[in-house]
Design a protein around this motif. Structure first.
Motif, short mmCIF file in Angstrom:
data_model
loop_
_atom_site.label_atom_id
_atom_site.label_comp_id
_atom_site.label_asym_id
_atom_site.label_seq_id
_atom_site.Cartn_x
_atom_site.Cartn_y
_atom_site.Cartn_z
N VAL A 65 -32.88 7.55 -4.53
CA VAL A 65 -32.44 7.61 -3.13
C VAL A 65 -30.95 7.93 -3.11
O VAL A 65 -30.16 7.36 -3.86
N GLU A 66 -30.60 8.88 -2.27
CA GLU A 66 -29.19 9.25 -2.08
C GLU A 66 -28.95 9.41 -0.58
O GLU A 66 -29.66 10.14 0.10
N ILE A 67 -27.95 8.70 -0.09
CA ILE A 67 -27.61 8.75 1.34
C ILE A 67 -26.10 8.90 1.47
O ILE A 67 -25.34 8.20 0.80
N SER A 68 -25.66 9.80 2.33
CA SER A 68 -24.23 9.93 2.63
C SER A 68 -24.06 10.18 4.12
O SER A 68 -24.92 10.78 4.77
N GLN A 69 -22.95 9.70 4.65
CA GLN A 69 -22.67 9.86 6.08
C GLN A 69 -21.24 10.31 6.30
O GLN A 69 -20.34 9.99 5.53
N SER A 70 -21.04 11.04 7.40
CA SER A 70 -19.68 11.43 7.79
C SER A 70 -19.62 11.56 9.31
O SER A 70 -20.64 11.73 9.98
N VAL A 71 -18.42 11.47 9.85
CA VAL A 71 -18.20 11.72 11.27
C VAL A 71 -18.07 13.22 11.44
O VAL A 71 -17.13 13.82 10.94
N LEU A 72 -19.02 13.81 12.14
CA LEU A 72 -19.01 15.26 12.34
C LEU A 72 -18.05 15.67 13.44
O LEU A 72 -17.37 16.69 13.35
N SER A 73 -17.97 14.84 14.50
CA SER A 73 -17.14 15.20 15.64
C SER A 73 -16.88 13.98 16.52
O SER A 73 -17.70 13.07 16.59
N GLN A 74 -15.72 13.98 17.18
CA GLN A 74 -15.44 12.98 18.21
C GLN A 74 -14.68 13.63 19.34
O GLN A 74 -13.69 14.33 19.12
N THR A 75 -15.14 13.44 20.56
CA THR A 75 -14.44 13.89 21.76
C THR A 75 -14.18 12.68 22.65
O THR A 75 -14.42 11.55 22.24
N LYS A 76 -13.74 12.91 23.87
CA LYS A 76 -13.49 11.80 24.80
C LYS A 76 -14.76 11.01 25.10
O LYS A 76 -14.72 9.82 25.35
N LYS A 77 -15.89 11.73 25.10
CA LYS A 77 -17.14 11.10 25.53
C LYS A 77 -18.12 10.85 24.41
O LYS A 77 -19.00 9.99 24.54
N LEU A 78 -17.98 11.58 23.31
CA LEU A 78 -19.08 11.64 22.35
C LEU A 78 -18.60 11.54 20.91
O LEU A 78 -17.60 12.15 20.53
N LEU A 79 -19.33 10.75 20.12
CA LEU A 79 -19.10 10.70 18.67
C LEU A 79 -20.40 11.11 17.98
O LEU A 79 -21.48 10.63 18.34
N VAL A 80 -20.30 12.00 16.99
CA VAL A 80 -21.48 12.51 16.30
C VAL A 80 -21.40 12.14 14.82
O VAL A 80 -20.43 12.47 14.14
N LEU A 81 -22.43 11.44 14.35
CA LEU A 81 -22.55 11.13 12.92
C LEU A 81 -23.54 12.09 12.27
O LEU A 81 -24.58 12.41 12.85
N GLU A 82 -23.22 12.52 11.07
CA GLU A 82 -24.14 13.34 10.27
C GLU A 82 -24.58 12.54 9.05
O GLU A 82 -23.74 12.00 8.31
N THR A 83 -25.87 12.44 8.85
CA THR A 83 -26.44 11.74 7.70
C THR A 83 -27.22 12.74 6.86
O THR A 83 -28.06 13.47 7.38
N ASN A 84 -26.93 12.76 5.58
CA ASN A 84 -27.71 13.56 4.64
C ASN A 84 -28.37 12.61 3.65
O ASN A 84 -27.72 11.69 3.14
N PHE A 85 -29.65 12.84 3.40
CA PHE A 85 -30.33 11.95 2.46
C PHE A 85 -31.36 12.71 1.63
O PHE A 85 -31.84 13.78 2.01
#
Length: 263
Positions: free
Chosen positions: A128-148
């Motif tokens: 099992v391999e999992i990694s995460q990063s913050v893809l983007s953040q604006t005033k209204k929205l935060l986007v997480l990217e998960t690769n596994f």
């Protein structure tokens, strides 16, 4: 005597400063168009589990993000994120009922060790391999990217990219219906772009080039990211095509689709 006390005090202050610096070293901030959110990485390797000290373990490389819970929205994001991470382990034979990520990894280890006890001659290894990063953040929205990537034997494992869009104010996980003001219009636009990229003439069955959308009707993927500058669509393996086709991706400039967006 006073000189000795002064020296000891200086050493103590230096030690305390170094200790505080070390405790903050793993904390990062993501800065967008709003107040920064602080987060740190939580990591798990085989050495972090007692079960791996006495028996062979699967390959484990788990790194994910936790937001510092200095606001209610961060607590909500952590809760949703942990729930989504646990679901990765539902690709195994028995769906995980773990309460947290570490418990889910422990179940994965137990499954592997049980398998090895039942079939000691089997060559298959779990991974099992999992990694995460913050893809983007604006005033209204935060986007997480998960690769596994998850492997439990067979011809190949399963890997995927997953996006999660969070409302900054509430911490709520947003779905397609939340992201778009006119979901039907955006879907129609995306189908035209999909046909253009994969050379499917208008009027022909959407599956004519080997895709397998349900009921022969185009559909948006599960994974959509609304970033600061783009809207990204990712169809993971088996979602719209065979494993061999790999990941299918569409990406649009945000200003081109902004009339259909809520964020």
């Amino acid at each position: 005597m006073s000189q000795k006390i002064l020296s000891l005090l200086v050493i103590f202050l230096i030690f305390t400063s170094c200790r505080d610096e070390k405790s903050e070293a793993g904390v990062k901030q993501v800065k967008g168009d709003t107040e920064a959110l602080s987060f740190y990485e939580e990591s798990f390797l085989p050495k972090d589990f007692e079960a791996c000290k006495t028996e062979k373990c699967p390959k484990i490389r788990v790194n994910y993000l936790k937001f510092r819970e200095d606001r209610e929205a961060a607590k909500e994001m952590n809760s949703y994120n942990q729930e989504r991470l646990i679901k990765i382990f539902n690709n195994t034979e028995v769906a995980s009922e773990a309460e947290n990520v570490k418990a889910a990894v422990s179940e994965f280890i137990q499954d592997f060790q049980n398998f090895k006890r039942d079939f000691p001659e089997a060559q298959a290894e779990y991974e099992v391999e999992i990694s995460q990063s913050v893809l983007s953040q604006t005033k209204k929205l935060l986007v997480l990217e998960t690769n596994f990537y998850l492997f439990t034997g067979g011809a190949h494992g399963y890997g995927a990219t997953r996006y999660a869009n969070y409302d900054i104010t509430s911490g709520e996980l947003l779905y397609k219906k939340d992201l778009f003001s006119d979901l039907d219009a955006f879907t129609e636009f995306a189908e035209k772009e999909f046909r253009k990229k994969y050379e499917i003439p208008e009027g022909e069955n959407i599956n004519s080039n080997g895709f397998f959308f349900e009921k022969d009707s185009f559909a948006l993927p599960e994974n959509i990211a609304v970033t600061k500058n783009r809207v990204i669509l990712v169809y993971n393996r088996y979602e719209a095509a065979s494993y061999a086709e790999g990941e299918l991706k569409l990406s649009f400039p945000k200003n081109k689709v902004s009339k259909w967006l809520n964020y």
